[in-house]
Design a protein around this motif. Sequence first.
Motif, short mmCIF file in Angstrom:
data_model
loop_
_atom_site.label_atom_id
_atom_site.label_comp_id
_atom_site.label_asym_id
_atom_site.label_seq_id
_atom_site.Cartn_x
_atom_site.Cartn_y
_atom_site.Cartn_z
N ASN A 128 -6.47 -0.92 5.79
CA ASN A 128 -5.56 -1.44 4.77
C ASN A 128 -5.88 -2.90 4.48
OD1 ASN A 128 -3.51 -1.99 2.99
ND2 ASN A 128 -1.90 -2.01 4.55
N LEU A 159 0.84 -1.19 0.00
CA LEU A 159 0.00 0.00 0.00
C LEU A 159 0.88 1.25 0.00
CD1 LEU A 159 -2.94 1.16 0.37
CD2 LEU A 159 -2.38 1.27 2.81
N CYS A 161 -8.45 4.87 8.63
CA CYS A 161 -7.43 4.17 7.85
C CYS A 161 -7.65 2.67 7.94
CB CYS A 161 -6.03 4.52 8.37
SG CYS A 161 -4.69 3.83 7.36
N THR A 179 -3.42 5.74 1.26
CA THR A 179 -4.85 5.55 1.46
C THR A 179 -5.42 6.77 2.17
OG1 THR A 179 -6.56 4.12 2.40
CG2 THR A 179 -4.54 4.34 3.67
N TRP A 215 -7.61 3.65 -2.14
CA TRP A 215 -6.34 2.96 -1.91
C TRP A 215 -5.48 3.06 -3.17
CZ3 TRP A 215 -10.98 0.37 -0.58
CH2 TRP A 215 -11.20 0.25 0.80
#
Length: 1305
Positions: free
Chosen positions: A505, A405, A503, A408, A419
């Motif tokens: 992920n 990642l 947040c 984001t 993302w």
Amino acid sequence: MDLWSKTVRGLLPQLALVLLCWCEATGGDVCHGSLVSTLLPSSFRSSSLLSASHGPGFAKLNRREGAGGWSPLTSDRYQWLEVDLGGRTEITAVATQGRYGSSDWLTAYLLMFSDTGHNWKQYRQEDNIWAFPGNSNADSVVQHKLQLPVIARYVRLVPLDWNPNGRVGLRLETYGCPYNSDVLSFDGHSSLLYKLSPRPRQTTRQSISLKFKTLRNSGTLLRAAGRGELSLTLELEKGKLLLVLRKGSSSSAAGRQLVSLGSLLDDQHWHQVSVEHHSNHLNFTVDKSTERLQVPPGLAHWDHDQMSVGADLDYRPSSSGSDQKFCGCLENLIYNDVNLVELAQQRDQRVAVKGNVTFSCAEPVFVAVTFTGPRSFLWFPRAAAPSSPSMSVELQFRTWNKAGLLLTFDLPNHGGAVWLYLSQAVLHLQTHKPGRAPLELHAGSALNDGQWHSVVLTSRRGHLSLAVDGDNGAAAQATPSFVVTTDQLFFGGCPPGGSSQYCMNPFRVFQGCMRRLTVDDRHLDLIKVQQGLLGNYSHLQVDMCGIIDRCSPNHCEHGGSCTQSWSTFHCNCSGTSYSGATCHSSIHEPSCEAYKHKGNTSGFYYIDVDGSGPIAPQLIYCNVTEDVTWTVIQHNNTELTRVRPAGGKTRHSARFEYVSKDEQLAAVVGQSEHCEQELTYHCRRSRLLHASDGAPLSWWVGGPGEGQRQTYWAGAPPGSQRCSCSLAQTCVDPKHQCNCDAERSDWANDSGLLTHKENLPVRSLVLGDVHRPGSEGAYRVGPLRCHGDKNVWNAAFFEKETSYLHFPTFHGELSADISFLFKTTSSSGVFLENLGIKDFIRIELSSSTEVLFSFDVGNGPLEVGVKAASPLDDDRWHRVRAERNVKEATLQLDELPAAAREAPADGHIHLQLNSQLFIGGTASRQKGFRGCIRALQLNGVTLDLEERARITPGVQAGCPGHCSSYGSLCQNQGRCVEGTSSFSCSCGPSAFTGAFCDREVSASFKARTSISYTLEEQAATGPSRSSGVASSMRAENISLSFRTNQSPSLLLYVSSSHREHLALLLDEHEKLEVRYRLDSSRDAEILRSKSRSLADGRLHTVTLSRRAEAVSVQVDQDTEEDFNLTSDVEFNGIRLLTLGRVHHPREMDPELARLGSLGFTGCLSAVLFNSISPLKAALLHPDTSPVTVTGPLVPSLCGSTSTNPHAAETTHHQSGQSGPVETGQPLVNAMRTDSALIGGVIAVVIFVALAALAVTARLLYGRRGTCQSQAIKTVKPEDSPPELPFSSQAGSHNIPSENQREFFI
């Protein structure tokens, strides 16, 4: 403060440093002066300070001012102490001390260096980030000398660990001396041209050396050219430095030679480069890596008279096609001891300047940040309002990982998330908004190449765009119906534990570097982040890029290809004939003798004569006979060849090219007990050795390398100038030493075998009496044939624990492999030991059932052990194979699975030994080994144990025992049984059979097939009784392989008289399930594996192990999964094991009963329940085993047919078809198939030729006979004529046929 005061203040530290270093240097140490003690307090900085009296300016060694040293506000690994040395300095050592009068000191720390106070570089040693041991109290001084000096202006020390009863406390000193250099700076448009005239004096050694630093990954550093149209170019390409040699203006491969070194050289750090020219080779060095380059004669002459630096001199694009000049700095550019930078500074007339070239290094500052692991993230608040309809984000990144990642953020009002991430090295942008279809863009490819890549994400009023690498990259666009904007951004990952509601992920975290982060055209200040003034972060390295190229240098040996991720590297050994983590160990046997001991018969085999050494494997014919095993090496002409007079020639010469290379030939001959080669000459009025005046007429050349001239013939001793008939006194004329020297008009011959190994093989032959009218001759040089392997039987018997053999120090710094066989009646003893100052390596029998491999390369002792199921002190031969490399250490005992232990990710990698190598004992003469050691090899070199044993008291040469040759044949824990003149393999209760226990017992099942094996102890007979199966168990081990398309299906079922059971099955989702019902009053416990779908028609292996409540399951090579049972752990009254259909499902629960009634359709292989193999009993011992078979049961090959570790490589060049070829089996069809293919091609060519002849026949009808004669047969002058009174096959010694020989020619 006026300018003069500032200047004086700036010069004082440097002047003091120069004087101090000079004074100390006169004492004997050239570069070990104190660098910190004279610095002003303003030269010190720190991340924080506990109080004013704990400031960084008090951190001088042995000083007591203030609080007696530096201590930060908090003690953690984010703290640092920085020292500005006032100028670039050569740093050779560092010393630390705790804070005076306190409990505060460091126990471990890192060092970092910089030229600018930014872009820090961690100190590395042995290719790893180096952690220095610190102090054990506050007063003692611990000094470390750097393995290689570091040149920098700024030094930063980072605490790693400290006294647990105190806090971080530090006083320090660094040692070194001033560093002087001459620097050039190029802006990407400038260059220098040097006219090297008069030309430098020609010497045997010429060189170019320089240092450079740059932020660009491509560009031409310099190009040197001469009048002979030869040029040398140093150019950067994707962060690697290329050395290109060209002849003329040609860019073709034939007109140039290229070699690449280094990686990630665009890191804005100095890199050392040198090119040394010798008579026929170049040494090319980048930093610590050197490559020797053999230079073709056409490119060997070094006569440069011009050199361009930066570009120009008829500048052409680089080999990659990029048109970039160098942008960066060069330092100390030396050509043949001439400082070219000084010439430019002096405005020498031989130097022409183009563009803006300066004599100081102008360095742009780009603050990078390194995301090191799964807890790394960087958070920034966005300055613009979240309601703003537009947003832009720019960044640059570099990584080795395919996934991670990058960025984001959430959409306003919790309206979804965005993302930006890597997947399969492609950049993806995914926007998720509730109630809307996900929006996804993707751009770029192969973005995990370690290069810097730029990303621009732009959102403008309903228009979303994603661009990678600007104009040279890729872009994607979309028109979302909602605004893509936010008020905060997360880079690299999210806070741990998902604690932030803003947040999330769902992807992997990013591991790599980022720089030039820009939001809404405003650069993000990462230094403020580090200072805690902006945003937040965790587990980041700020102001440095910590990327490491783990494939440079390449630790993959023997041509293995290296790939890497952020934390490790992987070697692909496919097609190399080697295996292991670094492609170090050979998969082939070292000799034909070794293949014979494995039970193989005559055929072609790959032979690796030096194991893990540099000599490549070779395909050789092994002729296995009852008496000996011949190694047969062919050459280009083993047939009888006619020699006739030829006009103008007084001699006939022939050269023989062997299918094996010179180093392979030398190794085969050297390790064989006996070698021979047939040498025959048939003659009529053709003398062989002696003319009438006694001068030698003919000779042959033989031996290693180019060989030496020999004037004796086969059957006679070297140097005798005789033939074999003279020894037997059977020559046709007693006056001559050879039959042919009698010059008879009848056919005669001199033939025999050359048996002196030092003169073999025959390289060439010269016949000197073939020019006279009426003289005729024919010769034959047979293939080289050798038998016996001195290495296989080389053994020593150690009579006492205090006896040992010693050899020179073993050198295996980066890779070490050791293999040998042993047999003993003692329960312990050291096989081998070699010591260094701190390092060591040792292999020992630690108990009667365990072999231990231990070593220390500076990271502390590590051990790898393998335990055997049966005692090893059984006076039988056991094989040990140990390997240690930079990636892992492995140990294998007999055919047991190898044990492995990974090397630390960062630490020492070089094994440094300096004592003698002890075999059979130790330097202390304690814990010695009593027994036999045989075939000891270290890195492919066999140690001659017998030679040393003959002169060593307490050690005897050689060891008896039949199983010493054949013990390794018994695979899969098969036991070698000694016979009076033979051996046999007892496969025991394993799931394997065959002469060497190498064939899995497999069977094809239909829906009606059922195998029931009675496990009740009172009913056990035959093999089951020997297994000792109890009616109740607290543990079991199950392994099996299967192939099926049926789902759901029952693989194995064990029932109990107490209504308990164990079942292995595939559920309706094709996943593996294990069901335990060990308490009849409770439902079965279901253990579901996370394995992929298994009903795919492929072969899968399942291993299950239970110890009480602990259950582990492994599918194929997947990670082992652990479970815990919550019910009873006793499996009571076990009664029946069933494979396939269950005929009496009354006691089963309904779901299992349904599965049991369906049966199993597919293939089962290598089924093992503890020590019982029901398939083996059903197929091989149905009459003597408690087994019942119903329905069709057909033996099958669904499992692998051999567990030979050398098997399974795909060879395209042998048969023209890709497929697995077991290296342990003879390649009996390899020659035939290739011959068929060659024959087909020849047939097509002949057909085309005949068609062409048919067309021309009409035109040349009158000369048809002549044309046909020429078309049908074209005879070489050396072809054997049909009228010779002897057979062309004489003495062929069972060599391969002509068709087989075509494979090698």
